[in-house]
Design a protein around this motif. Sequence first.
Motif, PDB file in Angstrom:
ATOM      1  N   GLU A 177      35.838  49.973  35.502  1.00  0.00           N
ATOM      2  CA  GLU A 177      35.464  48.709  36.148  1.00  0.00           C
ATOM      3  C   GLU A 177      36.663  48.066  36.846  1.00  0.00           C
ATOM      4  OE1 GLU A 177      32.845  45.810  34.875  1.00  0.00           O
ATOM      5  OE2 GLU A 177      31.913  47.002  33.310  1.00  0.00           O
ATOM      6  N   LEU A 178      37.831  48.174  36.232  1.00  0.00           N
ATOM      7  CA  LEU A 178      39.015  47.569  36.833  1.00  0.00           C
ATOM      8  C   LEU A 178      39.399  48.290  38.126  1.00  0.00           C
ATOM      9  CD1 LEU A 178      41.195  45.454  36.680  1.00  0.00           C
ATOM     10  CD2 LEU A 178      42.487  46.939  35.143  1.00  0.00           C
ATOM     11  N   ASN A 179      39.346  49.613  38.116  1.00  0.00           N
ATOM     12  CA  ASN A 179      39.618  50.357  39.343  1.00  0.00           C
ATOM     13  C   ASN A 179      38.597  50.036  40.424  1.00  0.00           C
ATOM     14  OD1 ASN A 179      41.895  51.619  38.348  1.00  0.00           O
ATOM     15  ND2 ASN A 179      40.810  53.446  37.676  1.00  0.00           N
ATOM     16  N   TYR A 180      37.352  49.854  40.014  1.00  0.00           N
ATOM     17  CA  TYR A 180      36.312  49.485  40.972  1.00  0.00           C
ATOM     18  C   TYR A 180      36.596  48.095  41.550  1.00  0.00           C
ATOM     19  CZ  TYR A 180      31.615  48.745  42.907  1.00  0.00           C
ATOM     20  OH  TYR A 180      30.564  48.493  43.746  1.00  0.00           O
ATOM     21  N   ALA A 181      37.089  47.187  40.717  1.00  0.00           N
ATOM     22  CA  ALA A 181      37.456  45.853  41.205  1.00  0.00           C
ATOM     23  C   ALA A 181      38.528  45.948  42.281  1.00  0.00           C
ATOM     24  CB  ALA A 181      37.949  44.993  40.042  1.00  0.00           C
ATOM     25  N   VAL A 182      39.539  46.762  42.052  1.00  0.00           N
ATOM     26  CA  VAL A 182      40.607  46.933  43.054  1.00  0.00           C
ATOM     27  C   VAL A 182      40.027  47.507  44.340  1.00  0.00           C
ATOM     28  CG1 VAL A 182      42.752  48.148  43.572  1.00  0.00           C
ATOM     29  CG2 VAL A 182      42.392  47.175  41.300  1.00  0.00           C
ATOM     30  N   HIS A 183      39.141  48.476  44.209  1.00  0.00           N
ATOM     31  CA  HIS A 183      38.462  49.068  45.369  1.00  0.00           C
ATOM     32  C   HIS A 183      37.742  47.985  46.176  1.00  0.00           C
ATOM     33  CE1 HIS A 183      35.570  51.584  47.588  1.00  0.00           C
ATOM     34  NE2 HIS A 183      34.593  50.909  46.993  1.00  0.00           N
ATOM     35  N   LEU A 184      37.033  47.088  45.498  1.00  0.00           N
ATOM     36  CA  LEU A 184      36.304  46.028  46.184  1.00  0.00           C
ATOM     37  C   LEU A 184      37.236  44.995  46.801  1.00  0.00           C
ATOM     38  CD1 LEU A 184      33.513  45.471  43.499  1.00  0.00           C
ATOM     39  CD2 LEU A 184      33.195  46.522  45.753  1.00  0.00           C
ATOM     40  N   GLU A 455      55.855  42.554  53.286  1.00  0.00           N
ATOM     41  CA  GLU A 455      55.884  43.522  52.190  1.00  0.00           C
ATOM     42  C   GLU A 455      55.385  44.873  52.698  1.00  0.00           C
ATOM     43  OE1 GLU A 455      54.156  42.598  48.398  1.00  0.00           O
ATOM     44  OE2 GLU A 455      54.393  40.448  48.718  1.00  0.00           O
ATOM     45  N   LEU A 456      56.126  45.933  52.400  1.00  0.00           N
ATOM     46  CA  LEU A 456      55.734  47.287  52.757  1.00  0.00           C
ATOM     47  C   LEU A 456      55.150  47.969  51.523  1.00  0.00           C
ATOM     48  CD1 LEU A 456      58.097  46.425  54.800  1.00  0.00           C
ATOM     49  CD2 LEU A 456      58.285  48.870  55.249  1.00  0.00           C
ATOM     50  N   LEU A 457      53.919  48.449  51.639  1.00  0.00           N
ATOM     51  CA  LEU A 457      53.179  48.928  50.475  1.00  0.00           C
ATOM     52  C   LEU A 457      52.575  50.305  50.729  1.00  0.00           C
ATOM     53  CD1 LEU A 457      51.124  45.654  49.949  1.00  0.00           C
ATOM     54  CD2 LEU A 457      53.196  46.268  48.720  1.00  0.00           C
ATOM     55  N   SER A 458      52.447  51.088  49.653  1.00  0.00           N
ATOM     56  CA  SER A 458      51.691  52.331  49.751  1.00  0.00           C
ATOM     57  C   SER A 458      50.194  52.031  49.741  1.00  0.00           C
ATOM     58  CB  SER A 458      52.059  53.267  48.603  1.00  0.00           C
ATOM     59  OG  SER A 458      51.822  52.636  47.353  1.00  0.00           O
ATOM     60  N   PHE A 459      49.787  50.992  48.997  1.00  0.00           N
ATOM     61  CA  PHE A 459      48.384  50.608  48.895  1.00  0.00           C
ATOM     62  C   PHE A 459      48.343  49.134  48.525  1.00  0.00           C
ATOM     63  CE2 PHE A 459      44.293  50.329  46.518  1.00  0.00           C
ATOM     64  CZ  PHE A 459      43.448  50.761  47.533  1.00  0.00           C
ATOM     65  N   PRO A 460      47.430  48.338  49.117  1.00  0.00           N
ATOM     66  CA  PRO A 460      47.458  46.891  48.875  1.00  0.00           C
ATOM     67  C   PRO A 460      47.120  46.472  47.461  1.00  0.00           C
ATOM     68  CG  PRO A 460      45.564  47.488  50.223  1.00  0.00           C
ATOM     69  CD  PRO A 460      46.422  48.706  50.119  1.00  0.00           C
ATOM     70  N   GLY A 461      46.457  47.335  46.675  1.00  0.00           N
ATOM     71  CA  GLY A 461      46.158  46.972  45.296  1.00  0.00           C
ATOM     72  C   GLY A 461      45.096  45.892  45.210  1.00  0.00           C
ATOM     73  N   TRP A 462      45.207  45.046  44.173  1.00  0.00           N
ATOM     74  CA  TRP A 462      44.140  44.088  43.880  1.00  0.00           C
ATOM     75  C   TRP A 462      44.219  42.821  44.717  1.00  0.00           C
ATOM     76  CZ3 TRP A 462      45.343  39.169  42.200  1.00  0.00           C
ATOM     77  CH2 TRP A 462      46.645  38.964  41.774  1.00  0.00           C
ATOM     78  N   VAL A 463      45.291  42.616  45.471  1.00  0.00           N
ATOM     79  CA  VAL A 463      45.452  41.376  46.246  1.00  0.00           C
ATOM     80  C   VAL A 463      44.647  41.470  47.536  1.00  0.00           C
ATOM     81  CG1 VAL A 463      47.083  39.838  47.380  1.00  0.00           C
ATOM     82  CG2 VAL A 463      47.749  41.041  45.279  1.00  0.00           C
ATOM     83  N   PRO A 464      43.627  40.626  47.718  1.00  0.00           N
ATOM     84  CA  PRO A 464      42.844  40.689  48.955  1.00  0.00           C
ATOM     85  C   PRO A 464      43.693  40.301  50.166  1.00  0.00           C
ATOM     86  CG  PRO A 464      41.704  39.429  47.252  1.00  0.00           C
ATOM     87  CD  PRO A 464      43.113  39.630  46.779  1.00  0.00           C
ATOM     88  N   LEU A 465      43.328  40.874  51.311  1.00  0.00           N
ATOM     89  CA  LEU A 465      44.046  40.600  52.546  1.00  0.00           C
ATOM     90  C   LEU A 465      43.061  40.154  53.623  1.00  0.00           C
ATOM     91  CD1 LEU A 465      46.364  43.768  52.702  1.00  0.00           C
ATOM     92  CD2 LEU A 465      46.871  41.543  51.674  1.00  0.00           C
ATOM     93  N   LEU A 466      43.525  39.311  54.516  1.00  0.00           N
ATOM     94  CA  LEU A 466      42.783  38.940  55.712  1.00  0.00           C
ATOM     95  C   LEU A 466      43.686  39.242  56.895  1.00  0.00           C
ATOM     96  CD1 LEU A 466      40.274  37.687  57.017  1.00  0.00           C
ATOM     97  CD2 LEU A 466      41.421  35.454  56.862  1.00  0.00           C
TER      98      LEU A 466
END
Length: 505
Positions: A177-184, A455-466
Amino acid sequence: MPESRDSLLADCRQLMATGKWNEARSRLEHALAAAPTDVLIAYTLATAYRLSAAADRAVPLFGNLHNAVPDMPEAAVGLAFSLAELGRTRDAETVLRRFSVRHPGQASPYTALGEIRLKSGMFDGLSRPFAAATAIAPSADALGNLAEILSHERSFDAAERLYRLALEKTPGVPSLELNYAVHLLSQGLLEEGWKHFEARLDPALPDSPIRTLSLPRWDGMAAADRHLLVVSEQGLGDEIRLGAMLPILAENAGSLTVECDPRLLPLYRRSMPSVTFHAFSRVKRSGRGHYSYGWLPKDDGPDCYIEIGSLPLMLTRGQIPLGHTDGFLTTSKPLQDRIGSTLRATAGDRHLVGLSWASGAKQFGRAANYPPLDSWRQLLNLPDICLVSLQYGTAAESVKEMSETIGREILHLDELDLRDDLDSLAALEASLDLVLSVGNATAALAGAVGTTTLELLSFPGWVPLLEEQDFFLGATRRIAQRQLGDWKYPVERARALALRHLGKR
């Protein structure tokens, strides 16, 4: 009566689960000396070595076990992970490939191969071993692993189908569920994402917090009638980022007490004087935070609590970016003036650009999250700048290496403690024109004081972006790879944004 093997192993697993590694290892070592051919004791001891950051001791033990019981997948997987943690990724791959050739019907070696390649930054064809594991055993875990990789690769529709299938197969698995949350959340699907993000609190997860707290949990209603306690739970960078929601909560709550990292107290108390802040009382055991609350007042204290990571779900503003473009933390003006004067004495009229290129975390796999030093050369070829190191700890050798790599001098203020004195770090970052950083607490603090941060990232993770803007910190742009392992886009994009920003000053 002599202790049974089953009782010994159960006790040692419990010791390991609570972070008592030395006691568990000592008991297992004595047991193995008495029964040197016992496979389960040897395997449990090797696992204890690996999980307690003693991979050098785990490798020979797992190796002996793998040779003695070549058909045991757990031994092959344990040996491979231990080798990878020592930097011997090719040897780890060889162990797993040879085992898979002999036992093509075993899924776990394929999963381990995928995880090792992911953590080692070997992204080419990364989904293939996870797909192979799923074809052999389409369990919820296997489906979730493949879905996570596809989400990282931005194959969101395919990942979504697999996540939903996995959740239908085994509902209520917190890691899934946590990985799915990050995906969303990484796609900006906030309402559902924040709901699934609650899975991080499940006690079944090895890093979920444990609290000696008898208060009821806040349900998000009637804040004006409540004295709320906001409790800490995550890493420092996450705590700073989520702290952007505290001013909103303070406006709506009857009274607010906030538990936080003690290093944040001066900043938080200066920035939000109407809020009561208290340093957390926390002990880390086996990666899990154990929080105690003897410091709470017996009278007139909070009547309910909420975790800081649940504020986006509980607050109505949790569906739109906060837009703190000027930051929400207030620095010490005398401290900032003093540090600023020191910087200007060296920089003259040049732009002051802060630089943080690594995190303090040393776990296996972290290096894949950071651009290699050569990538910084192109990014930092900016006109009229004075580079300022934001590295903390014993940074002299790291600063020298980076300076030689990019061919530019980097100013490092040795007299500042940039790890534990966050008031000084905040004042330093507020004195800069721009911060360029990997994703870490240093970058989060820069955005929190209102300094433009990339910030330079491999993947944005759980932080939403606009459109790359951080949901919590409006001064921060988070620039993630478009293709796993390829830093070309983040570097070129950050350089373009840096030139545009500095050109305006």
